[in-house]
Design a protein around this motif. Structure first.
Motif, short mmCIF file in Angstrom:
data_model
loop_
_atom_site.label_atom_id
_atom_site.label_comp_id
_atom_site.label_asym_id
_atom_site.label_seq_id
_atom_site.Cartn_x
_atom_site.Cartn_y
_atom_site.Cartn_z
N GLU A 639 0.81 -1.22 0.00
CA GLU A 639 0.00 0.00 0.00
C GLU A 639 0.84 1.27 0.00
O GLU A 639 0.41 2.30 -0.51
N THR A 640 2.03 1.19 0.61
CA THR A 640 2.83 2.41 0.74
C THR A 640 4.05 2.43 -0.18
O THR A 640 4.63 3.47 -0.41
N MET A 642 6.83 1.11 0.69
CA MET A 642 8.01 1.11 1.56
C MET A 642 8.73 -0.23 1.46
O MET A 642 8.12 -1.28 1.61
N GLU A 761 7.39 6.32 -2.67
CA GLU A 761 6.42 6.88 -3.62
C GLU A 761 6.61 6.33 -5.02
O GLU A 761 5.64 6.04 -5.72
N TRP A 764 5.35 2.80 -4.99
CA TRP A 764 3.88 2.90 -4.92
C TRP A 764 3.30 3.22 -6.29
O TRP A 764 2.35 2.60 -6.74
N ARG A 765 3.92 4.16 -6.97
CA ARG A 765 3.41 4.58 -8.27
C ARG A 765 3.58 3.46 -9.31
O ARG A 765 2.68 3.19 -10.10
N PHE B 186 4.67 7.98 9.38
CA PHE B 186 5.24 7.43 8.16
C PHE B 186 6.36 8.35 7.69
O PHE B 186 6.13 9.44 7.18
N ALA B 263 7.71 14.17 -0.65
CA ALA B 263 6.64 13.41 -1.28
C ALA B 263 5.68 14.34 -2.00
O ALA B 263 5.66 15.55 -1.73
N SER B 264 4.88 13.77 -2.90
CA SER B 264 3.88 14.57 -3.61
C SER B 264 2.59 14.61 -2.79
O SER B 264 2.34 13.77 -1.93
N GLU B 266 -0.32 14.01 -3.95
CA GLU B 266 -1.12 12.84 -4.35
C GLU B 266 -0.78 11.62 -3.49
O GLU B 266 -1.66 10.91 -2.99
N TYR B 267 0.50 11.42 -3.31
CA TYR B 267 0.97 10.28 -2.51
C TYR B 267 0.55 10.46 -1.04
O TYR B 267 0.06 9.53 -0.41
N ASP B 270 -3.02 9.56 -0.44
CA ASP B 270 -3.28 8.13 -0.42
C ASP B 270 -2.73 7.50 0.86
O ASP B 270 -3.32 6.55 1.39
N MET B 271 -1.63 8.03 1.35
CA MET B 271 -1.08 7.49 2.59
C MET B 271 -2.00 7.81 3.79
O MET B 271 -2.10 7.04 4.74
N VAL B 274 -4.44 5.07 3.81
CA VAL B 274 -3.87 3.81 4.32
C VAL B 274 -3.68 3.87 5.83
O VAL B 274 -4.09 2.96 6.56
N PHE B 275 -3.08 4.95 6.29
CA PHE B 275 -2.70 4.98 7.70
C PHE B 275 -3.87 5.32 8.62
O PHE B 275 -3.85 4.96 9.79
N ARG B 277 -6.80 3.99 8.21
CA ARG B 277 -7.36 2.64 8.42
C ARG B 277 -6.49 1.83 9.40
O ARG B 277 -6.99 1.22 10.33
#
Lengths: 776, 289
Positions: A639-640, A642, A761, A764-765, B186, B263-264, B266-267, B270-271, B274-275, B277
């Protein structure tokens, strides 16, 4: 003494260990001299600009300021590594070429005053358009950084061997892939520092440097002095990794400022300045086209690399050649086309960094090779074994591999890692990958044209034989050369390791060696100290033969002995046939001293003529090549993105390990640097070319918590061209990591990230794009 | 990098601290661990002529439980004090764990709770978990004390409601009806990395349903921000993976992250999904761990 060696192959205590763990050891920045002044460089605040005026008048009024110098105060000579690319001045003349370029220098009675002065110096600029990528640099109508590099093309390489086009027609399968490597920096613990002072016509330079000889040589040329009038000393050095090999602005400025003021001058970089002036790894765009047989045998490789060089050349010319040179060492194919284009850009200049020019291409080719294996349905390790070179091979670009065991390295890494049970059978989000690498064990040629030997050593024995000193200008930058050289000297002499000390990296006291770069100290300085040791031993045995009286009733022999009948180990001279007949080294040494005067041994090393005749054939030549295989296991958070590296296995074919623990230390350190460059590290700039992350918070080196367990293994091999069978480990161990970890990430995700670093990232992409492709 | 000259005061009391800050006005800057201030001074992002240190004020260095009030954390408490506090291990391990993920050991030894809040860095790790637990802060100035919800302290990056003469003196975690809480940071490496996204969640679970939830997002807006629509969405619903995933989707729409060198946007969004949840799940399953 049934073992073959007394000291070689043993985990003897490091020479510097107590100094370093207690903090007693002195690095350049720890040194203080009476009346010492502090200096700093004046840096450009434009990426590309014309200097209209430099006003130092306000700064000069500050109490405590001793001197301010700019281009008008110093020779206008240009310097660099190779004469065709001498493109750097002591201080910028007319134009600045990157944000952080050196405009001048200031010195004062203390650091506070220097910093205050820097704020008061006013530089007027006329901004010029700048280029920050090779593409911008090469574009039609792009601003020219140097007149002599049309369209900013600084180095162009075309090395073609065999017939790639014909091989391409015959190939069963041909594939092309493109990858990008980023700019990185070495991450030395000790920032660069230089202290200079004059004694009459001579200047004494204490510098954090990898080569006292090269620094002396280049300074002599730049300053118009004789080499003998410059004494270079390096105290303990806190890491180099290629970043302390070029002459720095600190070195030159400290000498000139000291000349002007008549006082010692200390100059040092702070961390951000290390990024600006430390000359890290080049950014590269790499394209590979490879053709193979149905069985995966490589028939040809076409390799095109475009390199972002930054503002000056320095060692970057060698980096460009290295980028393509060593692929032929790993894999056996005859048809090879290597084309490279190094551009100058308005960014900090790049230079040598561990693995010199090679880690990015290794990442790219190892990734590319995995794709080919996958397309053909061949196991990644199997395709590497099929193509691995062997001992005795000569590469199309002229390198001779005396001992080379890449196949065995792959096999051991495969078996130790449990590859067969893991590959293709792992849980979702887990992956395993392999990468190969290796390096030269010392460069076959000096940095500049010369017929000098590459290493000279001397051993001096005390008059009573109770102690011996090895002299060499090999530089211990933390890799442990002082220790392994003592081991080899002791072995050569047959003298106790604990009774040998070393005097190194001081041009006045010690003897010529080109220094710590190209993974050369163990092999090249090793040969010199081994031979110096053997020279002492020869003299001792000759003397001992005269001294030992064999009794008439000895049974085996009577009368005078010949030297050949004797040997010396661990300080005892004994008769080979009858070891009970013996005498101590010390007794013999004392007798020698009384009869002949000083007992010294001399050692000499030159690798001889190596390599082919083509343009650039010298780069990549070496008396011996290491090889290495790494296997790593990773998890990727789906999901991440990482990545976590769980475990790694490194097998090194480095000949006989002189000190196995030091070798393992090199492997651990190399792996840390390697995963850093694979996963986190990237030097970043804003749109004006200003450095964005000159600190360890935003330039993410791996921490201890990021490191997996490293299983470092040594193949039992012997290198005929190495002293006691040794070859390199220091740089070679970095080169497999990038491809290895990238391949493990690909194995875990099925998505290839084709540029470094593999940030969460980007992973992820790549996974997201793969899902979207599959949903279509 | 060069640290400019400054004058340094080290008063013994909160009162004197406020007086000094008031007296010197904008020339003065409050100084606790210095992990932020010193770096900003070296980079010339801050140029105070005077630093007023709270180092000698012992009453700011306590973590204690006050019946009827809650857990009281002095503003001078360091991050490592939080990491090793037995009281927090017993009551809110989630706060200790949030502190443990911060920066590196050297910074955790120096940096303080008050500084982490007062610097108002959007990616700060402590505010999300503290806000999720409904923390209030006591603010003291020359005119006396005031108490407010921590989430109302932040105005924007580097900006708080504190007046020049005011300092944060304590953070209070009230007695909870929340049954679990958790913060996930994160960052881009295992240690010494700023949060790219930080999500704190606190939940009150009854009969396998969420009675109430608080979700606080860090590093994705100018200030720590509550994901109130996601909180509302969860209210009085049976716990399921789908429910928590749904809350994540909603929360990701409740932030306005920027694109920067880490980071962007957009990312980051989305994180947050995720986090949110994952933090909810942990808070539900593991209590205040």
């Amino acid at each position: 003494m049934s073992e073959k060696h007394s000291y070689v192959g043993k985990n003897l205590q490091r020479t510097d260990v107590l100094d370093k763990v207690t903090g007693r050891g002195k690095f350049t920045a720890d040194l203080k001299f009476s009346n010492m002044l502090y200096g700093k460089l004046i840096y450009s605040t434009h990426a590309h600009a014309r200097i209209l005026n430099i006003d130092t008048s306000e700064a000069e009024k500050l109490p405590g300021i001793k001197a301010i110098i700019t281009a008008k105060d110093v020779p206008s000579i240009r310097y660099g590594l190779s004469p065709a690319r001498y493109d750097e001045n002591i201080f910028c003349i007319d134009t600045v070429k990157f944000y952080g370029d050196k405009i001048g220098a200031v010195c004062a009675i203390d650091e506070d005053t220097v910093y205050e002065a820097l704020k008061l110096i006013k530089v007027e600029y006329e901004a010029l358009p700048a280029v920050f990528t090779p593409a911008e640099a090469a574009a039609e109508g792009a601003p020219q950084i140097f007149e002599e590099y049309p369209r900013n093309l600084n180095t162009e390489i075309h090395q073609h061997f065999g017939d790639c086009d014909k091989a391409q027609e015959e190939a069963y399968y041909v594939r092309t892939d493109r990858f990008q490597g980023q700019r990185t920096i070495h991450g030395v613990i000790e920032p660069h520092c230089t202290i200079a002072y004059w004694e009459g016509k001579r200047v004494i330079v204490h510098a954090a440097h990898q080569s006292v000889h090269y620094l002396q040589h280049h300074l002599a040329r730049i300053l118009g002095m004789k080499e003998g009038d410059i004494r270079v000393i390096t105290p303990y050095v806190g890491g180099g990794f290629g970043g302390k090999l070029d002459v720095s602005g600190l070195d030159i400025s400290a000498i000139i400022l000291s000349k002007i003021t008549g006082q010692p001058v200390k100059m040092a970089y702070d961390l951000e300045e290390v990024w600006l002036n430390g000359r890290g790894r080049h950014g590269m765009d790499m394209e590979y086209t490879t053709g193979v047989t149905k069985e995966g045998k490589i028939l040809f490789v076409k390799n095109e690399i475009v390199i972002d060089g930054g503002a000056y050349t320095g060692l970057g010319i060698a980096s460009a050649y290295y980028a393509g040179a060593l692929l032929t060492v790993l894999y056996n194919f005859d048809n090879y086309k290597f084309d490279a284009y190094r551009y100058v850009t308005n960014l900090p200049p790049c230079g040598a960094q561990r693995g010199h020019g090679q880690p990015h291409p290794r990442y790219a080719f190892e990734s590319h090779l995995d794709h080919i294996a996958e397309d053909l349905g061949i196991d990644p390790i199997e395709i590497r074994i099929i193509n691995a070179r062997k001992s005795g091979d000569v590469t199309p670009n002229g390198y001779e591999l005396k001992s080379y065991f890449l196949k065995e390295a792959n096999e051991l890494a495969r078996d130790a890692s449990g590859w067969k049970d893991k590959k293709g059978k792992m849980a979702k989000g887990r992956g395993i990958g392999v990468g190969n690498g290796g390096f030269v064990s010392g460069a076959g040629f000096c940095q500049y044209r010369t017929d000098l030997p590459h290493s000279i050593a001397m051993i001096k024995v005390y008059d009573d034989g109770s102690h011996a000193i090895v002299y060499t200008n090999a530089v211990d930058i933390g890799q442990g050369s002082d220790t392994v050289l003592r081991q080899m000297a002791a072995e050569g002499m047959g003298y106790p390791y604990d009774d040998i000390s070393i005097v190194s990296h001081d041009t006045d006291l010690a003897t010529l060696d080109f220094g710590a770069y190209a993974s050369r100290q163990t092999l090249m300085a090793g040969w010199a100290v081994k031979r110096a040791g053997e020279d002492v031993k020869r003299k001792i045995l000759e003397m001992a033969a005269e001294m030992i009286k064999v009794k008439e009733d000895g049974g085996y022999r009577s009368g005078k002995l010949m030297p050949e009948e004797l040997d010396c180990r661990e300080g005892i001279v004994f008769m080979k046939q009858e070891p009970a007949v013996k005498i101590t080294f010390a007794e013999v040494a004392r007798a020698y001293f009384v009869k002949n005067g000083l007992l010294i041994g001399r050692g000499y090393y030159h690798p001889g003529k190596l390599g082919g005749q083509h343009k650039g054939a010298a780069v990549g030549t070496s008396p011996a090549y290491s090889s290495a295989t790494q296997v790593s296991e990773v998890t990727v958070d789906e999901e991440t993105g990482m990545v976590k590296v769980l475990n790694t296995w490194d097998v090194h074919d480095s000949g006989v390990a002189i000190n196995p623990n030091l070798l393992h230390g090199q492997v651990h350190g190399a792996f840390a640097m390697g995963i850093g460059e694979t996963l986190w590290e990237k030097v970043m700039f804003d749109e004006k070319g200003k450095l964005l992350n000159g600190n360890y918070a935003e330039y993410r080196l791996p921490t201890a918590l990021d490191m997996p367990p490293v299983h470092s293994m040594i193949l039992d091999t012997f290198e005929p061209n190495g002293p006691y069978g040794a070859k390199e480990v220091g740089e070679g161990a970095t080169t497999p990591t990038l491809g290895c970890v990238a391949n493990a990430v690909y194995d875990a995700t099925g998505a290839r990230v084709s540029s470094l670093p593999l940030t969460p990232e980007k992973v992820w992409r790549a996974m997201k794009e793969k899902r979207e492709r599959e949903e279509k | 990098m060069y640290l400019p000259n400054f004058e340094y005061f080290q008063p013994d009391s909160i009162e004197e601290t406020c007086q000094l800050l008031s007296q010197f006005g904008s020339k003065a800057k409050l100084f606790a661990g210095g992990t932020d201030v010193i770096i900003k001074m070296k980079k010339e992002l801050l140029s105070p002529e005077i630093l007023v240190s709270i180092e000698k004020i012992d009453q700011l260095k306590k973590i204690e439980y006050v019946p009827g009030k809650g857990v009281v954390i002095g503003s001078g408490v360091t991050h490592n004090d939080l990491v090793y506090s037995e009281l927090l291990h017993e009551k809110y391990l989630s706060i200790s764990e949030a502190a443990r993920q911060m920066a590196n050991n050297q910074v955790r030894n120096l940096g303080t709770v008050g500084g982490n809040i007062g610097s108002a860095v959007p990616s700060a790790d402590l505010p999300p978990i503290l806000i999720a637990l409904g923390a209030t802060v006591k603010i003291t100035g020359v005119k006396g004390d005031r108490t407010m919800d921590l989430e109302d302290v932040f105005i924007g990056p580097g900006k708080t409601v504190l007046a020049q003469d005011e300092i944060i003196t304590e953070v209070v975690i009230p007695d909870q009806k929340m049954t679990g809480s958790n913060y996930i940071k994160f960052g881009l490496r295992a240690s010494g990395a700023l949060a790219v996204v930080g999500v704190a969640a606190a939940v009150q679970v009854e009969n396998n349903a969420i009675k109430e939830a608080r979700i606080v997002l860090g590093a994705v807006s100018p200030t720590p921000v509550r994901a109130k629509k996601a909180e509302e969405f969860l209210k009085d619903k049976k716990i399921s993976d789908e429910l928590l995933a749904g809350a994540g989707v909603i929360a990701s729409g409740e932030c306005v992250p920027i694109t920067d060198i880490r980071a962007s946007a957009e990312y980051r969004k989305d994180m947050v999904r995720v986090f949110t949840r994952r933090a909810l799940r942990k808070a539900i399953d593991e209590g205040h761990a």
